[in-house]
Design a protein around this motif. Sequence first.
Motif, short mmCIF file in Angstrom:
data_model
loop_
_atom_site.label_atom_id
_atom_site.label_comp_id
_atom_site.label_asym_id
_atom_site.label_seq_id
_atom_site.Cartn_x
_atom_site.Cartn_y
_atom_site.Cartn_z
N GLU A 117 66.15 -98.76 -52.06
CA GLU A 117 65.45 -97.59 -51.48
C GLU A 117 64.36 -98.20 -50.40
N LEU A 118 63.54 -99.10 -50.91
CA LEU A 118 62.58 -99.52 -50.33
C LEU A 118 62.89 -100.53 -49.15
N TYR A 119 64.05 -101.18 -49.08
CA TYR A 119 64.90 -101.64 -48.14
C TYR A 119 65.27 -101.06 -47.20
N ALA A 120 65.83 -99.61 -47.27
CA ALA A 120 66.16 -98.85 -46.52
C ALA A 120 65.05 -98.24 -45.83
N ASP A 121 63.76 -98.00 -46.40
CA ASP A 121 62.61 -97.43 -45.90
C ASP A 121 62.15 -98.41 -44.58
N HIS A 122 62.25 -99.78 -45.01
CA HIS A 122 61.80 -100.71 -43.93
C HIS A 122 62.98 -100.73 -42.86
N ASP A 123 64.00 -100.50 -43.19
CA ASP A 123 65.00 -100.37 -41.93
C ASP A 123 64.85 -99.25 -40.88
N ILE A 124 64.50 -98.11 -41.74
CA ILE A 124 64.25 -96.83 -40.72
C ILE A 124 63.12 -97.01 -40.20
N ALA A 125 61.99 -97.74 -40.90
CA ALA A 125 60.60 -98.10 -39.99
C ALA A 125 61.05 -98.83 -38.81
N PHE A 126 62.00 -99.75 -38.67
CA PHE A 126 62.17 -100.56 -37.65
C PHE A 126 62.92 -99.66 -36.59
N HIS A 127 63.90 -98.82 -37.03
CA HIS A 127 64.45 -98.02 -36.05
C HIS A 127 63.62 -96.83 -35.51
N LYS A 128 62.79 -96.38 -36.17
CA LYS A 128 61.80 -95.14 -35.77
C LYS A 128 60.83 -96.06 -34.97
N ALA A 129 60.59 -97.25 -35.03
CA ALA A 129 59.43 -98.06 -33.92
C ALA A 129 60.37 -98.08 -32.67
N VAL A 130 61.78 -98.32 -32.62
CA VAL A 130 62.33 -98.34 -31.51
C VAL A 130 62.43 -97.24 -30.65
N VAL A 131 62.35 -96.08 -31.51
CA VAL A 131 62.66 -94.57 -31.01
C VAL A 131 61.12 -94.42 -30.46
N GLU A 132 60.28 -94.60 -31.16
CA GLU A 132 58.71 -94.26 -30.70
C GLU A 132 58.24 -95.12 -29.39
N ALA A 133 58.96 -96.52 -29.47
CA ALA A 133 58.74 -97.21 -28.28
C ALA A 133 59.15 -96.86 -26.85
N ALA A 134 59.97 -95.70 -26.99
CA ALA A 134 60.72 -94.87 -25.84
C ALA A 134 59.60 -94.12 -25.18
N HIS A 135 58.60 -93.66 -26.05
CA HIS A 135 57.53 -92.90 -25.47
C HIS A 135 58.03 -91.70 -25.07
N ASN A 136 58.67 -91.01 -25.82
CA ASN A 136 59.21 -89.67 -25.39
C ASN A 136 59.06 -88.63 -26.57
N THR A 137 58.14 -87.73 -26.52
CA THR A 137 57.54 -86.91 -27.62
C THR A 137 58.81 -86.25 -28.36
N ALA A 138 59.84 -85.39 -27.29
CA ALA A 138 60.85 -84.90 -27.77
C ALA A 138 61.56 -85.64 -28.71
N LEU A 139 62.23 -87.04 -28.12
CA LEU A 139 62.85 -87.67 -28.97
C LEU A 139 62.33 -88.28 -30.00
N THR A 140 61.31 -88.59 -30.12
CA THR A 140 60.71 -88.82 -31.41
C THR A 140 60.61 -87.88 -32.50
#
Length: 236
Positions: free
Chosen positions: A145-168
Amino acid sequence: MALQAAGRQSLVDTVVEALRAQLTAGEWKVGARIPTEHALAEQLQVGRNTVREAVRVLVHAGMLRSRQGEGTFVVSTADPGDIMRGVQRAGIRDVLELRIALEAEAARLAAVRHEPADLERMRAALDAQATLEVTPGHPASDSLELYADHDIAFHKAVVEAAHNTALTATYGWFSSSVREALVTALDDHEIPKIVHGDHHAVMEAIASGDPEAAERATRALLDKPKQAVEALLAAR
């Protein structure tokens, strides 16, 4: 449309359902102002306080919006909660296909719009994830579960790097379903394990500022588990 008297909270719930049904049926269009509390109370034959509480529930759900001195207006005729529950009931293949659609576009945008802090968050997530591995791509059984949390954190960081509020925002509520599917996949020996080189390829493509490369890397990353899931479904 009289509603049978019941306990206070259950009556509010009943009014919420009645109003939600009217919204989803299209009785009031998006942008339209709904009837006043007084009119709704008369229509449903309940107290105005009950109507007020029910409207607050639907405002919180994102279906209505109140404007001071103007009234309450329709924002959406679809209940976001129902949409979320539908996503949660979806199979792992459906979740992966939606991930590809969202993350591939996010990576394209991130290649153009990312900031140094975005890349730092991606690296931090991958580094933290790597510390939980027994062998590359294989976390300890008590760390899934912690491993999955870090993986999700990576993908959320990618999405947040788009700087699109609706997408985030969209990915934010979707990520709980992504995490659930990921934990299931990590515990399934027939699903390919996470390859950090694929994640680093996404990050490097974003860092290079190449939108097409970022999209390709993201699709390549997610296509491996998708193909494995499709093979398992075909075998069954």
